[in-house]
Design a protein around this motif. Structure first.
Motif, mmCIF file in Angstrom:
data_model
loop_
_atom_site.group_PDB
_atom_site.id
_atom_site.type_symbol
_atom_site.label_atom_id
_atom_site.label_comp_id
_atom_site.label_asym_id
_atom_site.label_seq_id
_atom_site.Cartn_x
_atom_site.Cartn_y
_atom_site.Cartn_z
ATOM 1 N N VAL A 97 1.216 -1.333 -0.209
ATOM 2 C CA VAL A 97 0.321 -0.426 0.288
ATOM 3 C C VAL A 97 1.266 1.086 -0.441
ATOM 4 N N VAL A 98 0.810 2.140 -1.051
ATOM 5 C CA VAL A 98 1.716 3.176 -0.793
ATOM 6 C C VAL A 98 0.796 4.361 -0.652
ATOM 7 N N ASN A 99 -0.233 4.282 -0.714
ATOM 8 C CA ASN A 99 -0.889 5.129 -0.838
ATOM 9 C C ASN A 99 -2.253 5.482 -0.114
ATOM 10 N N ARG A 100 -3.022 6.402 1.147
ATOM 11 C CA ARG A 100 -4.111 5.886 1.703
ATOM 12 C C ARG A 100 -5.084 6.946 1.059
ATOM 13 N N GLY A 104 -10.008 5.345 -0.882
ATOM 14 C CA GLY A 104 -9.514 4.119 -1.043
ATOM 15 C C GLY A 104 -7.919 3.733 -0.380
ATOM 16 N N TYR A 105 -7.051 2.880 -1.667
ATOM 17 C CA TYR A 105 -6.578 2.611 -0.849
ATOM 18 C C TYR A 105 -5.900 2.091 -2.416
ATOM 19 N N VAL A 106 -3.841 2.755 -2.620
ATOM 20 C CA VAL A 106 -3.112 3.104 -3.788
ATOM 21 C C VAL A 106 -2.054 1.511 -3.580
ATOM 22 N N VAL A 107 -1.849 1.055 -4.677
ATOM 23 C CA VAL A 107 -1.475 -0.648 -4.028
ATOM 24 C C VAL A 107 -0.685 -1.126 -5.262
ATOM 25 N N HIS A 108 0.780 -1.086 -5.067
ATOM 26 C CA HIS A 108 1.346 -1.168 -6.159
ATOM 27 C C HIS A 108 2.156 -2.691 -5.557
ATOM 28 N N LEU A 109 2.048 -3.503 -7.512
ATOM 29 C CA LEU A 109 2.392 -4.423 -7.292
ATOM 30 C C LEU A 109 3.714 -5.279 -8.215
ATOM 31 N N GLU A 110 4.086 -5.857 -8.055
ATOM 32 C CA GLU A 110 5.433 -6.650 -8.430
ATOM 33 C C GLU A 110 5.812 -7.975 -8.552
ATOM 34 N N ARG A 131 4.665 -5.352 -13.217
ATOM 35 C CA ARG A 131 4.507 -4.688 -12.354
ATOM 36 C C ARG A 131 2.743 -3.514 -12.621
ATOM 37 N N THR A 132 1.932 -3.249 -11.309
ATOM 38 C CA THR A 132 0.884 -2.377 -11.829
ATOM 39 C C THR A 132 1.060 -1.624 -10.580
ATOM 40 N N ASN A 133 -0.401 -0.701 -10.700
ATOM 41 C CA ASN A 133 -0.338 -0.413 -9.438
ATOM 42 C C ASN A 133 -2.374 -0.526 -9.730
ATOM 43 N N TYR A 134 -3.135 -0.933 -8.723
ATOM 44 C CA TYR A 134 -4.361 -0.921 -8.446
ATOM 45 C C TYR A 134 -4.263 0.591 -7.197
ATOM 46 N N PHE A 135 -6.099 1.203 -7.749
ATOM 47 C CA PHE A 135 -6.357 1.759 -6.778
ATOM 48 C C PHE A 135 -8.215 0.789 -6.156
#
Length: 166
Positions: A97-100, A104-110, A131-135
Motif C-alpha cells: 500500500v503506497v497511498n491511503r 481508498g487505497y493505492v497498491v503497488h504490485l511487482e 508491475r502495476t498499481n491498483y486503486f
C-alpha cells in the motif's frame, strides 16, 4: 511475443531476449529459447481459467493488498494461458500500500510470470514482468499498467476493471 518465439524456433540454438509490451496489460520483457520436449507437447498441468477473487468485505490496508495481488495473479494467468501453453507460473512478490486516499487505497504490485508453450511441436519457454498499481475501495477497482512510479494513482489514466456492489 509470438514473432520472437517463432524466430527462435526456426533458428537452431537461438537464444533471444527481446522487450515487448502487451497492448492492454502489464509491460513484459520476454526471453524465449527452444527447449527439449516431445513432439506432441502434452500439457504438464491444468491450465483452466482462474476465477477473479471476491472483493474484500472490509476494505483495510491488509485486505486490499491481498485482494490486489490475487486479482493480478488471476488476471495475468488468464491472459497468458492459451491452448498451446504447457506450463505457466504467476507470482506477485511485492504488494505494498503506497497511498491511503480519502476514498481508498493505492497498491503497488511487482512480480513475474514464466511459461512454456508448444510451437510447431517444440517447446518454447519465456518469462515476463508484472508491475502495476491498483486503486481499491468499497465500490471500484482501477488498474494502471506499467506505472511511472510506485505511487502513481490508477484513477489517473488507469482502467476500471471491476465495479463492486456494496
Amino acid at each position: 511475443m509470438s514473432l520472437v518465439l517463432v524466430a527462435c524456433v526456426l533458428l537452431a540454438g537461438c537464444t533471444a531476449t527481446s522487450p515487448s509490451t502487451a497492448p492492454t496489460e502489464t509491460t513484459s520483457v520476454t526471453s524465449a529459447t527452444p527447449t527439449e520436449t516431445t513432439s506432441t507437447c502434452p500439457p504438464d498441468e491444468d491450465l483452466a481459467r482462474r476465477p477473479l477473487p471476491d472483493a474484500p468485505e472490509n476494505v483495510t490496508r491488509e485486505s486490499v493488498r491481498s485482494f490486489a495481488a490475487a486479482y493480478e495473479e488471476a488476471s495475468v494467468w488468464n491472459r497468458e494461458r492459451a491452448d498451446s501453453t504447457l506450463s505457466l507460473g504467476v507470482h506477485v512478490s511485492e504488494a505494498t500500500v503506497v497511498n491511503r486516499t480519502g476514498t481508498g487505497y493505492v497498491v503497488h504490485l511487482e512480480g513475474g510470470f514464466s511459461f512454456e508453450e508448444c510451437l510447431d511441436g517444440s517447446g518454447v519457454a519465456g518469462e515476463g514482468i508484472v508491475r502495476t498499481n491498483y486503486f481499491v475501495n468499497e465500490t471500484t477497482v482501477v488498474r494502471l499498467e506499467s506505472p511511472d512510479s510506485r505511487a502513481a494513482d490508477p484513477r489517473n489514466g488507469g482502467t476500471v476493471v471491476e465495479r463492486l456492489v456494496s
